[in-house]
Write an enzyme that holds these catalytic residues in place. Structure first.
Site, short mmCIF file in Angstrom:
data_model
loop_
_atom_site.label_atom_id
_atom_site.label_comp_id
_atom_site.label_asym_id
_atom_site.label_seq_id
_atom_site.Cartn_x
_atom_site.Cartn_y
_atom_site.Cartn_z
NE ARG A 152 74.66 69.24 65.80
CZ ARG A 152 74.51 69.61 65.25
NH1 ARG A 152 73.93 70.49 63.53
NH2 ARG A 152 75.46 70.45 65.23
CG HIS B 131 69.27 68.90 57.36
ND1 HIS B 131 69.27 69.83 58.48
CD2 HIS B 131 69.24 68.26 57.25
CE1 HIS B 131 70.04 69.05 59.99
NE2 HIS B 131 69.30 67.68 59.44
NE ARG C 167 71.79 72.94 61.74
CZ ARG C 167 69.79 72.26 62.54
NH1 ARG C 167 68.92 73.27 62.67
NH2 ARG C 167 69.94 71.63 62.85
CG HIS D 199 60.48 69.72 63.76
ND1 HIS D 199 59.99 68.68 64.19
CD2 HIS D 199 61.71 69.78 62.90
CE1 HIS D 199 60.66 67.67 64.21
NE2 HIS D 199 61.64 68.21 63.70
CG ASP E 180 62.19 63.66 63.98
OD1 ASP E 180 62.90 63.12 63.33
OD2 ASP E 180 62.26 65.05 64.64
#
Length: 453
Positions: free
Chosen positions: A83, A209, A212, A273, A324
């Protein structure tokens, strides 16, 4: 003036069967008739040799991740270290450079037989969080890019207002990279997203999103926005065990349970996912008819794990497929990988037929993106077609009645010979008709981005 044309398909996959000699009549952007048993091409028909499928749907894309291909394959690490590299690319993009990159990425998708993309879009503002003059400049760049590449898009404009779970009522502040993702609150997100409008090749949806990135108290705003517009709503769900652990610590429940409690789940919602979901989560997703978008090439690339796709589908969750992070752009590989991953886990074969995998790649993928009128070859549907060669070194050999099996379990995106979107021949004989040098465009735009880093 409305155009009329005929495509003659040497072999066509019609729901569950491969039929030889199929004539598809098109008026404007829609199929008006499908005739089987047509042994020879009618006069003036465009001939598509190979196996023609409905156009493929890529239900989950982050176009800017394409710039990471190769770069992130050096060394080791986890999703979280990956990330950080992703953020470094996100920081460099402007509306102009994102348009150039996305145009090339979407052209690559067309070459892979993809006729519709679901773009999970959260690069909203300038680095540091300052809005552009047009607060939707980045989203509009993606919509233009899809038009330039000749494919359809569902822009899943994404609410992303926190960097992580902090308490039951609020999230942690975005870090310096995430400031450009955030509108501050989901109410501000909704006001900005209101400026995005559907058009013939583009539909606007919404996304959370992740649990979190959107505090529980603000989930309802996104749900209401999507509900009012009858728009698709997507969410990254339980991709990482760390997300599950944090949600349990703060809310005392799983991310799926949290979403259910706040009305996020439902037939127009797709969880992307759904990798680390419990038996109870699977029941919640199935009973609510919430979809599941599997992205096997990314899930294995990031070492995420293998999601329980079989159990989810049996519980009532429709399956779709996405590329993705674009480690590769190949929906046939995504379909194949979903089955092969399950074989590795279960030690048994044959969890899905080729027809079932193709349905996830076509009709169910389009439905997840709000295009219920696409993904099938039948009268009234959008005239989207993808033709896979049956004479390449990968696909030659099987008898025509097994052409679907050959396509799913042996073909790659390199075997796509034709892509038709709304009756428009976007890829002809393996060449893009609108973007003449897709590899060159990709190389140039990615090189320019890396020079800025």
């Amino acid at each position: 003036m409305t155009t009329e044309q005929t495509y003659w398909l040497e072999h066509a996959w019609l729901d569950t069967n491969v039929e030889p000699g199929v004539a598809v009549e098109v008026t404007g952007d829609r199929i008006t008739a499908v005739r089987t048993g047509v042994e020879a091409p009618p006069p003036n028909a465009t001939v598509l040799r190979g196996l023609t499928l409905p156009g493929l749907a890529n239900a989950h894309s982050h176009a800017f991740h394409r710039a990471l291909r190769g770069t992130v394959q050096v060394g080791s690490g986890t999703f979280w270290t990956w990330r950080e590299v992703m953020y470094s690319v996100a920081d460099r993009l402007t509306p102009d450079t994102y348009h150039a990159l996305a145009r090339a990425v979407y052209a690559e998708m067309a070459l892979a037989g993809i006729t519709t993309v679901g773009e999970f879009h959260y690069l909203h503002h300038q680095p540091g969080g300052t809005p552009y003059g047009d607060p939707n400049a980045m989203g509009e760049a993606l919509i233009r890019a899809a038009a330039d590449a000749g494919i359809r898009i569902t822009l899943l404009d994404t609410a992303y207002v926190a960097s992580g779970l902090k308490s039951a009522t609020r999230g942690a502040d975005p870090d310096r990279h995430q400031l450009r993702f955030s509108d501050g609150t989901t109410q501000a997100w909704a006001e900005r997203a209101e400026g995005l409008k559907d058009r013939p090749h583009a539909r606007i949806g919404a996304a959370v999103h992740s649990v979190r990135a959107v505090p529980a108290a603000q989930l309802g705003t996104v749900v209401e926005w999507a509900e009012t517009r009858r728009a698709p709503l997507h969410v990254h769900l339980s991709e990482q065990t760390a997300e599950n652990d944090a949600c349990q610590a703060v809310h005392g429940r799983t991310p799926t349970q949290l979403l259910a409690d706040h009305g996020v789940l439902g037939p127009r919602t797709t969880g992307v996912h759904n990798t680390h979901v419990s038996a109870g989560d699977i029941t919640l997703l199935g009973r609510s008819e919430t979809g599941t978008c599997m992205c096997p090439t990314t899930e294995r690339d990031l070492a995420d794990g293998i999601g329980p796709a079989v159990a989810l589908q049996r519980a009532g969750s429709p399956l779709s497929l996405g590329s993705d992070s674009h480690a590769v752009i190949d929906i046939l590989e995504e379909a194949r990988a979903m089955e092969l991953n399950e074989r590795l886990r279960s030690h048994t074969r044959g969890h899905w037929t080729a027809a079932a995998l193709l349905r996830a790649a076509t009709a169910d993928g389009h439905a997840a993106l709000g295009w219920q009128d696409a993904g099938v070859i039948e009268a009234g549907a959008l005239a989207d077609l993808t033709t896979v060669a049956l004479d390449s070194v990968r696909t030659a050999g099987p008898v025509p009645r097994l052409a679907a099996e050959a396509a799913v379990f042996a073909a790659t995106s390199a075997d796509v010979r034709h892509t038709v979107v709304g009756g428009r021949h976007v890829v002809r004989d393996g060449e893009h008709t609108l973007v003449p040098d897709v590899p060159g465009e990709l190389a140039r735009t990615i090189a320019e981005l890396k020079e800025q880093g």
